[in-house]
Design a protein around this motif. Structure first.
Motif, short mmCIF file in Angstrom:
data_model
loop_
_atom_site.label_atom_id
_atom_site.label_comp_id
_atom_site.label_asym_id
_atom_site.label_seq_id
_atom_site.Cartn_x
_atom_site.Cartn_y
_atom_site.Cartn_z
N ARG A 1 10.00 0.04 -4.11
CA ARG A 1 9.99 -1.18 -3.29
C ARG A 1 11.41 -1.73 -3.07
O ARG A 1 12.16 -1.94 -3.99
CB ARG A 1 9.14 -2.24 -3.96
N LYS A 2 11.71 -1.94 -1.80
CA LYS A 2 12.97 -2.56 -1.41
C LYS A 2 12.68 -3.51 -0.26
O LYS A 2 11.97 -3.16 0.65
CB LYS A 2 14.00 -1.52 -0.97
N GLU A 3 13.26 -4.69 -0.33
CA GLU A 3 13.03 -5.68 0.72
C GLU A 3 14.10 -5.62 1.76
O GLU A 3 15.15 -5.11 1.57
CB GLU A 3 12.95 -7.06 0.11
N GLU B 1 5.35 0.70 6.81
CA GLU B 1 5.33 0.55 8.26
C GLU B 1 4.04 -0.18 8.65
O GLU B 1 3.01 0.43 8.89
CB GLU B 1 5.43 1.92 8.92
N CYS C 1 8.00 -4.63 2.08
CA CYS C 1 8.84 -3.50 1.67
C CYS C 1 9.39 -2.78 2.90
O CYS C 1 8.68 -2.61 3.89
CB CYS C 1 8.04 -2.53 0.82
N ARG C 2 10.62 -2.34 2.84
CA ARG C 2 11.21 -1.67 4.00
C ARG C 2 10.58 -0.31 4.30
O ARG C 2 10.69 0.20 5.40
CB ARG C 2 12.72 -1.51 3.83
N TYR C 3 9.95 0.32 3.31
CA TYR C 3 9.32 1.63 3.53
C TYR C 3 7.91 1.52 4.12
O TYR C 3 7.36 2.50 4.59
CB TYR C 3 9.25 2.41 2.22
#
Length: 62
Positions: free
Chosen positions: A60-62, A30, A26-28
């Motif tokens: 969730r975003k890829e 870290e 997920c891009r969020y």
């Protein structure tokens, strides 16, 4: 017999969108920003998680 006067009705609204996956990818999430327990930081929820703790996520975003 139930007492109808004591029943409480609750309405649940689920936002539209994808509900699945976990933090991995997920891009969020870290991955290398970790706390003392080894959990990585999620910048969307502003909190620390193990990927297995999130059993589905609306953000969730890829």
């Amino acid at each position: 017999m139930k007492n109808k006067a004591n029943e409480i009705k609750t309405k649940i609204c689920i936002p539209k969108g994808f509900f699945g996956g976990n933090c991995s990818g997920c891009r969020y999430w870290e991955e290398y920003n970790r706390d003392s327990s080894g959990r990585a930081f999620c910048s969307y929820y502003d909190d620390w998680y193990y990927p297995s703790e999130r059993r589905g996520c609306f953000a969730r975003k890829e």
